[in-house]
Design an enzyme around this catalytic site. Structure first.
Site, PDB file in Angstrom:
ATOM      1  N   ARG A 108      51.474  37.825   3.647  1.00 16.88           N
ATOM      2  CA  ARG A 108      50.847  38.486   2.500  1.00 16.88           C
ATOM      3  C   ARG A 108      50.360  37.479   1.462  1.00 16.88           C
ATOM      4  NH1 ARG A 108      53.943  42.624  -0.430  1.00 16.88           N
ATOM      5  NH2 ARG A 108      55.754  41.272  -0.269  1.00 16.88           N
ATOM      6  N   TYR A 109      50.667  36.209   1.679  1.00 12.59           N
ATOM      7  CA  TYR A 109      50.262  35.153   0.744  1.00 12.59           C
ATOM      8  C   TYR A 109      49.681  34.005   1.571  1.00 12.59           C
ATOM      9  CZ  TYR A 109      53.657  37.691  -2.153  1.00 12.59           C
ATOM     10  OH  TYR A 109      54.343  38.661  -2.817  1.00 12.59           O
ATOM     11  N   ARG A 112      52.620  31.367   2.530  1.00 13.69           N
ATOM     12  CA  ARG A 112      53.936  31.834   2.968  1.00 13.69           C
ATOM     13  C   ARG A 112      53.805  32.872   4.083  1.00 13.69           C
ATOM     14  NH1 ARG A 112      54.916  33.623  -2.823  1.00 13.69           N
ATOM     15  NH2 ARG A 112      52.866  32.691  -2.950  1.00 13.69           N
ATOM     16  N   CYS A 121      71.168  45.081  11.296  1.00 12.76           N
ATOM     17  CA  CYS A 121      71.806  44.836  10.003  1.00 12.76           C
ATOM     18  C   CYS A 121      73.226  45.366  10.080  1.00 12.76           C
ATOM     19  CB  CYS A 121      71.046  45.554   8.898  1.00 12.76           C
ATOM     20  SG  CYS A 121      69.369  44.931   8.727  1.00 12.76           S
ATOM     21  N   CYS A 125      70.984  49.872   4.612  1.00 11.87           N
ATOM     22  CA  CYS A 125      70.856  50.185   3.183  1.00 11.87           C
ATOM     23  C   CYS A 125      69.865  51.335   3.047  1.00 11.87           C
ATOM     24  CB  CYS A 125      70.358  48.968   2.432  1.00 11.87           C
ATOM     25  SG  CYS A 125      71.225  47.454   2.902  1.00 11.87           S
ATOM     26  N   CYS A 128      66.291  50.479   2.069  1.00 10.22           N
ATOM     27  CA  CYS A 128      65.635  49.385   2.813  1.00 10.22           C
ATOM     28  C   CYS A 128      64.123  49.595   2.906  1.00 10.22           C
ATOM     29  CB  CYS A 128      66.206  49.304   4.226  1.00 10.22           C
ATOM     30  SG  CYS A 128      65.397  48.025   5.202  1.00 10.22           S
ATOM     31  N   ARG A 130      62.266  48.098   5.073  1.00  9.63           N
ATOM     32  CA  ARG A 130      61.780  47.867   6.443  1.00  9.63           C
ATOM     33  C   ARG A 130      62.272  48.930   7.424  1.00  9.63           C
ATOM     34  NH1 ARG A 130      62.210  42.045   5.834  1.00  9.63           N
ATOM     35  NH2 ARG A 130      60.220  41.518   4.902  1.00  9.63           N
ATOM     36  N   ASP A 289      60.918  50.027  -4.018  1.00  9.56           N
ATOM     37  CA  ASP A 289      59.619  50.354  -3.423  1.00  9.56           C
ATOM     38  C   ASP A 289      59.423  51.868  -3.350  1.00  9.56           C
ATOM     39  OD1 ASP A 289      58.873  47.730  -3.050  1.00  9.56           O
ATOM     40  OD2 ASP A 289      59.848  47.592  -1.084  1.00  9.56           O
ATOM     41  N   ASP A 326      56.835  44.889  -6.361  1.00  7.85           N
ATOM     42  CA  ASP A 326      56.114  44.501  -5.156  1.00  7.85           C
ATOM     43  C   ASP A 326      54.996  45.532  -5.029  1.00  7.85           C
ATOM     44  OD1 ASP A 326      55.545  42.992  -2.966  1.00  7.85           O
ATOM     45  OD2 ASP A 326      57.554  43.129  -2.097  1.00  7.85           O
ATOM     46  N   LYS A 333      53.807  40.406  -5.257  1.00 10.49           N
ATOM     47  CA  LYS A 333      54.726  40.754  -6.352  1.00 10.49           C
ATOM     48  C   LYS A 333      54.102  40.371  -7.683  1.00 10.49           C
ATOM     49  CE  LYS A 333      58.534  39.206  -3.488  1.00 10.49           C
ATOM     50  NZ  LYS A 333      57.655  38.414  -2.637  1.00 10.49           N
TER      51      LYS A 333
HETATM   52  S1  SF4 Z   1      67.833  45.961   2.979  1.00  8.87           S
HETATM   53 FE1  SF4 Z   1      67.155  46.560   5.053  1.00  8.87          FE
HETATM   54  S2  SF4 Z   1      66.820  44.606   6.129  1.00  8.87           S
HETATM   55 FE2  SF4 Z   1      68.075  44.171   4.308  1.00  8.87          FE
HETATM   56  S3  SF4 Z   1      70.201  44.298   5.015  1.00  8.87           S
HETATM   57 FE3  SF4 Z   1      69.687  46.317   4.205  1.00  8.87          FE
HETATM   58  S4  SF4 Z   1      68.968  47.490   5.994  1.00  8.87           S
HETATM   59 FE4  SF4 Z   1      68.923  45.314   6.551  1.00  8.87          FE
END
Ligand code: SF4
Length: 374
Positions: A108-109, A112, A121, A125, A128, A130, A289, A326, A333
């Site tokens: 995206r940059y 980087r 994971c 979370c 998350c 992703r 997000d 972001d 960002k």
């Molecule tokens: S935020 Fe998403 S990628 Fe990061 S540890 Fe938690 S579940 Fe995994």
């Protein structure tokens, strides 16, 4: 909701390390939760399209199961609110798919790139960014995918900084991780490697002396982690962070601002103060997000400014994370924050101190080059 527990494969004959055992015991079925929590998520346990839940016994042990607004549970237990739609929100809020030149690589940059190496994971979370990349286990790179990504990075010498992320790359075995890092290090133009991991938060036993030895081989290497609440700082996470810092691996923290978790300015102050004392630099504070189904965890922009404003003047600048958004659409960002410029006047600017007092800052009395020529 997935029916069977995702088990970390431990190679036959290999000695299971405590972290691998802990990971193998991660809870991913409602019936394996304490009764009160199982009841809490039972009504939507089989809901289609919900990010499957997964939590390590360690992370769950930090929670108070009697508290319906517990900051640990808010981060790891599914909530019926996740099923609510909000028109206009995209499934890939920061457009990583659109900015992916090949599978497993996001750019995206100009200078980087992010290498999506990690396949899983320790905790899923709820916030998350992703989770669209795979239901439960994020698709990491296989050996062929890694070589394609290495070839791309080699061909694009303007990319000097690679973030190794995923999934959590530190859930890979040391040898697998070492191989990927050595391939990255074989690219002359890659100067800095950053590793994004939540292991110090969710599985701190993963930060073993052998892992530290592995990471040290591939410096300059930065570790980016994500502590969101002071309760996540425990004796085990202190050991993990101490090992990283003592090995000369700089650790920076990227918190996500979450309603009910850390949107209380004093909670965020305590978190930043404690991390700073452990040689972890509070680096970013992300506004959550714009994911569909996350409205219950997101805070308003003004609430975020209030947290940021509270930190200024109370903590050393090194302990204050930069509040950032972001940008939707993958545009990068941008830093945001309270405005301390009250007004501009000829030759001076009027600023606001954290205490609220107004102070003049005088511009220097020198002619600008253009004025001199005229
Ligand atoms: S935020 Fe998403 S990628 Fe990061 S540890 Fe938690 S579940 Fe995994």
């Amino acid at each position: 909701m997935q029916k069977s527990a995702p088990r970390q494969r431990i190679q036959k004959g290999a000695i299971a390390t405590p972290w691998a055992q802990e990971l193998a015991q991660a809870i991913a079925r409602p019936e394996d939760l304490p009764e009160a929590l199982a009841e809490r998520i039972a009504p939507f346990a089989n809901a289609q399209g919900l990010f499957p839940f997964k939590v390590t016994p360690y992370y769950l042990s930090l929670a108070d199961p009697r508290d319906p607004r517990d900051p640990i549970l808010l981060q790891c237990l599914p909530d019926a609110a996740e099923l609510k739609e909000r028109p206009g929100l995209e499934l890939d809020p920061i457009a990583e798919r659109r900015h992916s030149p090949l599978p497993g690589l996001v750019r995206r940059y100009p200078d980087r790139a992010a290498l999506l190496l990690g396949r899983a994971c320790a905790v899923h979370c709820r916030h998350c960014t992703r989770r669209h990349m795979g239901q439960g286990n994020i698709r990491g790179l296989d050996a062929a995918g890694l070589e394609d990504a290495i070839a791309f990075l080699r061909d694009h010498a303007e990319i000097s900084d690679v973030l190794v992320t995923g999934g959590d790359p530190l859930l890979l075995d040391d040898e697998v991780l070492a191989h990927a890092l050595s391939r990255l290090r074989s690219i002359q133009s890659v100067r800095v490697i950053r590793v994004g991991t939540r292991a110090p938060v969710t599985l701190p036993t993963r930060i073993t002396p052998n892992l530290i030895k592995t990471l040290r081989r591939f410096g300059p290497l930065y570790v980016l982690t994500q502590f969101n609440h002071p309760r996540e700082i425990t004796s085990l996470s202190k050991i993990a962070l101490g090992r990283l810092a003592s090995a000369g691996l700089p650790v920076a923290n990227q918190s996500v601002l979450l309603r009910g978790v850390n949107d209380d300015p004093e909670v965020m102050e305590e978190l930043c103060r404690n991390l700073f004392g452990l040689r972890v630099r509070p680096y970013y504070l992300f506004l959550c997000d714009q994911w569909p189904g996350l409205e219950h965890l997101r805070t308003s922009f003004d609430a975020a400014l209030a947290v940021s404003e509270h930190l200024r003047g109370r903590l050393s600048g090194l302990a204050i994370p930069q509040l950032v958004v972001d940008l939707p659409g993958g545009l990068g960002k941008v830093p945001v924050g309270p405005d301390y410029v009250v007004r501009r006047e000829p030759g001076k600017v009027v600023l606001r101190a954290p205490s609220g007092e107004r102070v003049e800052y005088l511009n220097p009395i020198v002619q600008e080059p253009a004025e001199k020529e005229a």
